[in-house]
Design an enzyme around this catalytic site. Structure first.
Site, PDB file in Angstrom:
ATOM      1  N   HIS A 260       0.739  -1.149   0.062  1.00 46.05           N
ATOM      2  CA  HIS A 260       0.172  -0.078  -0.163  1.00 46.05           C
ATOM      3  C   HIS A 260       0.838   1.330   0.074  1.00 46.05           C
ATOM      4  O   HIS A 260       0.309   2.310  -0.029  1.00 46.05           O
ATOM      5  CB  HIS A 260      -1.046  -0.081   1.267  1.00 46.05           C
ATOM      6  CG  HIS A 260      -0.243   0.173   2.611  1.00 46.05           C
ATOM      7  ND1 HIS A 260      -1.397   0.339   3.680  1.00 46.05           N
ATOM      8  CD2 HIS A 260       0.886   0.088   2.914  1.00 46.05           C
ATOM      9  CE1 HIS A 260      -0.145   0.383   4.785  1.00 46.05           C
ATOM     10  NE2 HIS A 260       1.013   0.287   4.385  1.00 46.05           N
ATOM     11  N   GLU A 291      -3.293  -6.727   3.679  1.00 45.59           N
ATOM     12  CA  GLU A 291      -3.571  -5.468   3.492  1.00 45.59           C
ATOM     13  C   GLU A 291      -4.832  -5.009   3.513  1.00 45.59           C
ATOM     14  O   GLU A 291      -5.774  -6.278   3.387  1.00 45.59           O
ATOM     15  CB  GLU A 291      -3.139  -5.070   1.916  1.00 45.59           C
ATOM     16  CG  GLU A 291      -1.734  -5.263   1.539  1.00 45.59           C
ATOM     17  CD  GLU A 291      -0.886  -3.777   2.133  1.00 45.59           C
ATOM     18  OE1 GLU A 291      -1.556  -3.064   2.794  1.00 45.59           O
ATOM     19  OE2 GLU A 291       0.317  -3.776   1.770  1.00 45.59           O
TER      20      GLU A 291
END
Length: 356
Positions: A260, A291
């Site tokens: 990310h 994530e």
């Protein structure tokens, strides 16, 4: 009468009336973070936990060697927010006690997020937020660079104390997320013989995983300056390198809160290197991505934190972002993976398994 009629008209609409209330949450929203930070720095959760019984204001102020009036006002605020609560002592007076929420603020406590909160509320990490609108108007320079003259990774290299702070903050989330993975989908680790944690920082994630799955040989992979201060773990080897160049070979790649930080092209390059690292294991190889997965549906407050994380990525990285399921499918396909699954766990993050 005219003034009264106008006032009733102004507040008669429920939506308008609620807006008059809600706006103050945004005006003074910073106070919640600041007061929780204050409680952590004063070690109030630790003091209450150690004492066990309800503590009166006098007892708590004596333990802290501080001003009772100031402490009273701080505790009144934190009580109102549900951080602590009051109960009657054996002497019949009111005393402060812990709550499940305040126990998450004990620095060395189970699932504590105290260090993560201290990190995010530090002057270094708060400064970029003042440049967010400038970044929106001119996307060429990130808010973090505008605030500090260098990106977050360059800043960490040049400031070892901040670099260590990053690892300790990330370890906070890891200590709650990895057990949630082991509880929610333990089958993810079945049949694995070796695993590389890409961007593993101080090795917290692998330390927990290898203890739970001792049949797995662990490799903690990160840049050399991070590993130079990482502790040693039994069954884990620290290996320095650059994930944009190559990743050590293993049966599985574990990568948490790394992708990310990067844009799609960079993310795809990292994933290609991860796929190459598991190539010799054929269909037995996989990449385990931890994530957030942004979802449109409302109501899941835990998953809604992903939207906050997306804003953190906007403020603290150059091109990082949280991704939707469709965006994850895109980068994985472009990196050469033939299929993937997404599993929700009791955490902000989800578990994405990608197969070559």
């Amino acid at each position: 009468m005219a003034g009264i009629i106008k006032s009733e008209a102004t507040y008669g609409n429920d939506e308008t009336a609620q807006a008059q209330i809600d706006i103050w949450r945004f005006v003074f929203g910073f106070t919640e973070m600041a007061l929780v930070k204050c409680a952590i720095e004063l070690a109030i959760p630790e003091i209450l936990e150690k004492h066990g019984d309800p503590m009166t204001l006098s007892q708590l102020s004596s333990a802290l060697s501080c001003s009772s009036p100031a402490l009273y006002r701080i505790m009144r605020f934190l009580l109102n927010r549900g951080i602590f609560k009051e109960t009657i002592t054996d002497q019949g007076t009111m005393g402060y006690v812990q709550t499940p929420l305040s126990r998450l603020l004990i620095k060395d406590g189970n699932n504590s997020l105290a260090t993560l909160l201290l990190f995010e509320s530090s002057s270094v990490m708060l400064a970029p937020w003042h440049f967010l609108s400038a970044q929106v108007l001119d996307d060429g320079t990130s808010a973090f660079v505008r605030a500090h003259g260098k990106n977050v990774w360059q800043y960490a290299v040049e400031n070892p104390g901040h670099s260590k702070f990053i690892d300790e903050a990330m370890a906070c989330d890891t200590r709650s997320t990895v057990p949630a993975i082991l509880e929610g989908c333990p089958e993810v680790f079945n049949g694995l013989s070796s695993m590389v944690d890409v961007g593993g920082g101080n090795g917290t994630a692998l330390g927990i995983l290898i203890k739970a799955c001792p049949w797995i040989r662990g490799i903690n992979f990160d840049v050399p300056h991070v590993l130079s201060v990482a502790p040693e773990y039994e069954g884990i080897e620290h290996v320095g390198g650059d994930m944009f160049v190559s990743v050590p070979k293993a049966n599985a790649i574990f990568i948490k809160w790394v992708l990310h930080d990067w844009n799609d092209d960079e993310c795809i390059q990292i994933l290609k290197n991860c796929r190459e690292a598991i190539s010799e294991y054929g269909t037995a190889g996989k990449v385990i991505i931890i994530e957030a997965v942004i979802e449109d549906k409302k109501g899941d407050k835990l998953k809604d934190v992903g939207l906050m994380l997306d804003m953190v990525m906007l403020a603290h990285t150059s091109k990082g972002k949280e991704r939707t399921a469709e965006e994850w499918a895109y980068v994985l396909h472009e990196a050469g993976f033939t299929r993937h699954t997404i599993k929700n766990i009791q955490a902000v993050s989800s578990v994405i398994e990608a197969f070559p």
